[in-house]
Design a protein around this motif. Structure first.
Motif, PDB file in Angstrom:
ATOM      1  N   GLU A   1      -3.399   5.753   9.393  1.00 43.24           N
ATOM      2  CA  GLU A   1      -4.802   5.819  10.105  1.00 43.24           C
ATOM      3  C   GLU A   1      -5.412   4.391   9.735  1.00 43.24           C
TER       4      GLU A   1
ATOM      5  N   PHE B   1      -6.564   9.724  -1.470  1.00 43.13           N
ATOM      6  CA  PHE B   1      -6.335   8.653  -0.898  1.00 43.13           C
ATOM      7  C   PHE B   1      -7.207   7.455  -1.090  1.00 43.13           C
TER       8      PHE B   1
ATOM      9  N   VAL C   1      -1.494  14.210   6.395  1.00 47.60           N
ATOM     10  CA  VAL C   1      -0.101  13.459   6.479  1.00 47.60           C
ATOM     11  C   VAL C   1       0.955  14.307   5.348  1.00 47.60           C
TER      12      VAL C   1
ATOM     13  N   ARG D   1       0.952  -1.285  -0.073  1.00 51.47           N
ATOM     14  CA  ARG D   1      -0.092  -0.059  -0.006  1.00 51.47           C
ATOM     15  C   ARG D   1       0.872   1.279  -0.007  1.00 51.47           C
ATOM     16  N   THR D   2       0.205   2.171  -0.486  1.00 49.95           N
ATOM     17  CA  THR D   2       1.075   3.624  -0.399  1.00 49.95           C
ATOM     18  C   THR D   2       0.928   4.311   0.776  1.00 49.95           C
ATOM     19  N   TYR D   3       1.862   4.971   1.191  1.00 52.28           N
ATOM     20  CA  TYR D   3       1.722   5.885   2.358  1.00 52.28           C
ATOM     21  C   TYR D   3       2.582   7.426   2.194  1.00 52.28           C
ATOM     22  N   SER D   4       1.929   8.322   2.532  1.00 51.63           N
ATOM     23  CA  SER D   4       2.835   9.567   2.289  1.00 51.63           C
ATOM     24  C   SER D   4       3.753   9.670   3.336  1.00 51.63           C
TER      25      SER D   4
ATOM     26  N   THR E   1       2.624   7.977   8.449  1.00 52.87           N
ATOM     27  CA  THR E   1       1.700   8.108   9.535  1.00 52.87           C
ATOM     28  C   THR E   1       0.609   7.430   8.978  1.00 52.87           C
TER      29      THR E   1
ATOM     30  N   ASP F   1     -11.029  -2.889   8.619  1.00 49.74           N
ATOM     31  CA  ASP F   1     -11.045  -4.216   8.105  1.00 49.74           C
ATOM     32  C   ASP F   1     -10.121  -3.997   7.070  1.00 49.74           C
ATOM     33  N   GLY F   2      -9.142  -3.550   7.187  1.00 51.33           N
ATOM     34  CA  GLY F   2      -8.043  -3.202   5.927  1.00 51.33           C
ATOM     35  C   GLY F   2      -7.105  -4.402   6.291  1.00 51.33           C
ATOM     36  N   GLU F   3      -6.244  -4.728   5.071  1.00 46.71           N
ATOM     37  CA  GLU F   3      -5.316  -5.685   5.185  1.00 46.71           C
ATOM     38  C   GLU F   3      -3.734  -5.170   5.765  1.00 46.71           C
ATOM     39  N   VAL F   4      -3.460  -3.944   5.162  1.00 45.37           N
ATOM     40  CA  VAL F   4      -2.164  -3.421   5.687  1.00 45.37           C
ATOM     41  C   VAL F   4      -2.117  -2.612   6.910  1.00 45.37           C
ATOM     42  N   SER F   5      -3.063  -1.345   7.034  1.00 47.20           N
ATOM     43  CA  SER F   5      -2.957  -0.627   8.144  1.00 47.20           C
ATOM     44  C   SER F   5      -3.156  -1.280   9.369  1.00 47.20           C
TER      45      SER F   5
HETATM   46  C1  LIG Z   1      -1.070   8.581  -2.742  1.00 47.49           C
HETATM   47  C2  LIG Z   1      -1.482   7.929  -1.557  1.00 47.49           C
HETATM   48  C3  LIG Z   1      -1.205   8.308  -0.166  1.00 47.49           C
HETATM   49  C4  LIG Z   1      -1.477   7.711   0.956  1.00 47.49           C
HETATM   50  N1  LIG Z   1      -1.217   8.042   1.988  1.00 47.49           N
HETATM   51  C5  LIG Z   1      -1.757   7.692   3.171  1.00 47.49           C
HETATM   52  C6  LIG Z   1      -1.220   8.188   4.547  1.00 47.49           C
HETATM   53  O1  LIG Z   1      -0.278   8.881   4.712  1.00 47.49           O
HETATM   54  N2  LIG Z   1      -1.761   7.553   5.552  1.00 47.49           N
HETATM   55  C7  LIG Z   1      -2.986   6.482   5.549  1.00 47.49           C
HETATM   56  O2  LIG Z   1      -3.362   6.086   6.505  1.00 47.49           O
HETATM   57  N3  LIG Z   1      -3.237   6.198   4.342  1.00 47.49           N
HETATM   58  C8  LIG Z   1      -2.615   6.449   3.089  1.00 47.49           C
HETATM   59  N4  LIG Z   1      -3.053   6.166   1.932  1.00 47.49           N
HETATM   60  C9  LIG Z   1      -4.081   4.939   1.863  1.00 47.49           C
HETATM   61  C10 LIG Z   1      -3.355   3.665   1.884  1.00 47.49           C
HETATM   62  O3  LIG Z   1      -2.537   3.366   0.656  1.00 47.49           O
HETATM   63  C11 LIG Z   1      -4.177   2.519   2.057  1.00 47.49           C
HETATM   64  O4  LIG Z   1      -5.273   2.619   1.111  1.00 47.49           O
HETATM   65  C12 LIG Z   1      -5.057   2.365   3.533  1.00 47.49           C
HETATM   66  O5  LIG Z   1      -4.113   2.384   4.532  1.00 47.49           O
HETATM   67  C13 LIG Z   1      -5.872   1.197   3.517  1.00 47.49           C
HETATM   68  O6  LIG Z   1      -4.932   0.139   3.444  1.00 47.49           O
HETATM   69  P1  LIG Z   1      -5.646  -1.505   3.837  1.00 47.49           P
HETATM   70  O7  LIG Z   1      -4.628  -2.525   3.273  1.00 47.49           O
HETATM   71  O8  LIG Z   1      -5.542  -1.409   5.423  1.00 47.49           O
HETATM   72  O9  LIG Z   1      -6.969  -1.604   3.369  1.00 47.49           O
HETATM   73  P2  LIG Z   1      -7.401  -2.483   2.283  1.00 47.49           P
HETATM   74  O10 LIG Z   1      -7.448  -3.856   2.477  1.00 47.49           O
HETATM   75  O11 LIG Z   1      -6.815  -1.906   0.964  1.00 47.49           O
HETATM   76  O12 LIG Z   1      -9.179  -2.264   2.409  1.00 47.49           O
HETATM   77  C14 LIG Z   1      -9.580  -0.626   2.527  1.00 47.49           C
HETATM   78  C15 LIG Z   1     -10.987  -0.702   2.371  1.00 47.49           C
HETATM   79  O13 LIG Z   1     -11.560  -1.156   1.215  1.00 47.49           O
HETATM   80  C16 LIG Z   1     -12.331  -2.238   1.493  1.00 47.49           C
HETATM   81  N5  LIG Z   1     -12.332  -3.232   0.453  1.00 47.49           N
HETATM   82  C17 LIG Z   1     -11.176  -3.993   0.341  1.00 47.49           C
HETATM   83  N6  LIG Z   1     -11.459  -4.752  -0.705  1.00 47.49           N
HETATM   84  C18 LIG Z   1     -12.484  -4.622  -1.129  1.00 47.49           C
HETATM   85  C19 LIG Z   1     -13.514  -5.262  -2.248  1.00 47.49           C
HETATM   86  N7  LIG Z   1     -13.013  -6.295  -3.046  1.00 47.49           N
HETATM   87  N8  LIG Z   1     -14.488  -4.760  -2.418  1.00 47.49           N
HETATM   88  C20 LIG Z   1     -15.018  -3.780  -1.654  1.00 47.49           C
HETATM   89  N9  LIG Z   1     -14.130  -3.140  -0.621  1.00 47.49           N
HETATM   90  C21 LIG Z   1     -13.254  -3.705  -0.388  1.00 47.49           C
HETATM   91  C22 LIG Z   1     -12.092  -2.689   2.966  1.00 47.49           C
HETATM   92  O14 LIG Z   1     -12.956  -3.301   3.523  1.00 47.49           O
HETATM   93  C23 LIG Z   1     -11.719  -1.434   3.714  1.00 47.49           C
HETATM   94  O15 LIG Z   1     -12.741  -0.754   4.007  1.00 47.49           O
HETATM   95  C24 LIG Z   1      -2.592   6.646   0.871  1.00 47.49           C
HETATM   96  C25 LIG Z   1      -3.161   6.272  -0.588  1.00 47.49           C
HETATM   97  C26 LIG Z   1      -2.588   7.067  -1.594  1.00 47.49           C
HETATM   98  C27 LIG Z   1      -3.226   6.282  -2.853  1.00 47.49           C
END
Ligand SMILES: Cc1cc2nc3c(=O)[nH]c(=O)nc-3n(C[C@H](O)[C@H](O)[C@H](O)COP(=O)(O)OP(=O)(O)OC[C@H]3O[C@@H](n4cnc5c(N)ncnc54)[C@H](O)[C@@H]3O)c2cc1C
Length: 237
Positions: free
Chosen positions: A70, A236, A121, A52-55, A68, A74-78
């Protein structure tokens, strides 16, 4: 294909129950610009990996970077980055990337920052760099957040306010603190015009946060008279 650097988590800051900063020690010197981001890759024991991408929340040093995160519940990485990875453990990251949503400290133009939630961030990275490299450049911040318990970078923002280094307009969308004169609610078009640097001063405007927030703020700021080419956005998702 990305080159992955193995960094070490050397310290952390818990901003709230759902957000944490991680400072990463780099294996060699890396130049980063405020507003850039990195990818973080997690690999499971069975070989499955995801990134995943983080600023960057701090791009001032060449041997460490700070991100940083948040938690998406139900996310995979955060959740791993907020709750599980420990100081001392390794994390695989890319070199910093991204060129449009960056601030150049040699540009003397005023800077209007507008952040929603964790969209603050990359903006705090710009603010921190400005304090060191261009303290005379005018900056102003509009920060929209759900409730007081979601405030990020409390210490930085308090210091900047106390020393009158940065005008800050806070907009709570769901719950405002009891002493706030502004009732909770979304940032209005009028509010964005009132609390942002006037278009006549030709500021660069940086807007970051969730998709809808960015779209709303960009449309409002352009309607207020800012030239579209002076408005930079980062979503984001
Ligand atoms: C340029 C950029 C900069 C970013 N900077 C930051 C930062 O500084 N700080 C920060 O906290 N985040 C940042 N993000 C967001 C970060 O990249 C992640 O998207 C975020 O942390 C969520 O990732 P995760 O793996 O925890 O959740 P994911 O597993 O990716 O899930 C995210 C959400 O999508 C839902 N989801 C997942 N799969 C599906 C599916 N198949 N159908 C429907 N819904 C689904 C999940 O239930 C969840 O609610 C940034 C994103 C970008 C593009």
């Amino acid at each position: 294909m990305s080159d992955w650097l193995v960094t070490t988590v050397i310290s952390d800051v818990h901003h709230s129950a759902s957000a944490r900063s991680l400072r990463l020690a780099l294996p060699d010197e890396v130049e980063a610009r405020p507003g850039q981001h990195i990818d973080i890759r997690l690999t499971a024991e069975d070989g499955y990996s995801t990134a995943r991408t983080y600023s960057l929340s701090d791009a001032r040093e060449t041997r460490t970077l700070e991100v940083t995160v948040e938690r998406a519940w139900d996310g995979e990485v955060s959740p791993y980055l907020v709750d599980m990875v420990e100081v001392g453990e390794p994390l695989e990251v890319t070199r910093p990337h991204g060129g449009w949503f960056t601030w150049d400290s040699s540009d003397p133009s005023p800077v209007q920052l507008i952040g929603g939630g964790s969209g603050l961030v990359p903006l705090i990275s710009m603010i921190r760099c400005r304090e060191v490299f261009a303290p005379q450049t005018p900056f102003s911040l509009i920060y929209s957040l759900r409730s007081p318990d979601r405030l990020l970078f409390d210490d930085d923002l308090r210091q900047l306010t106390e020393h009158r280094r940065l005008p800050i307009h806070l907009a709570y969308t769901r719950t405002a603190p009891p002493d706030s004169s502004r009732p909770a609610g979304r940032l209005s078009t009028e509010e964005l015009a009132e609390f942002s640097i006037a278009p006549e001063r030709d500021p660069t405007v940086y807007i970051c946060g969730p998709n809808q927030f960015v779209e709303h703020c960009a449309a409002a700021i352009i309607a207020a008279g800012h030239a579209p080419e002076r408005v930079r956005t980062e979503r984001f998702g």
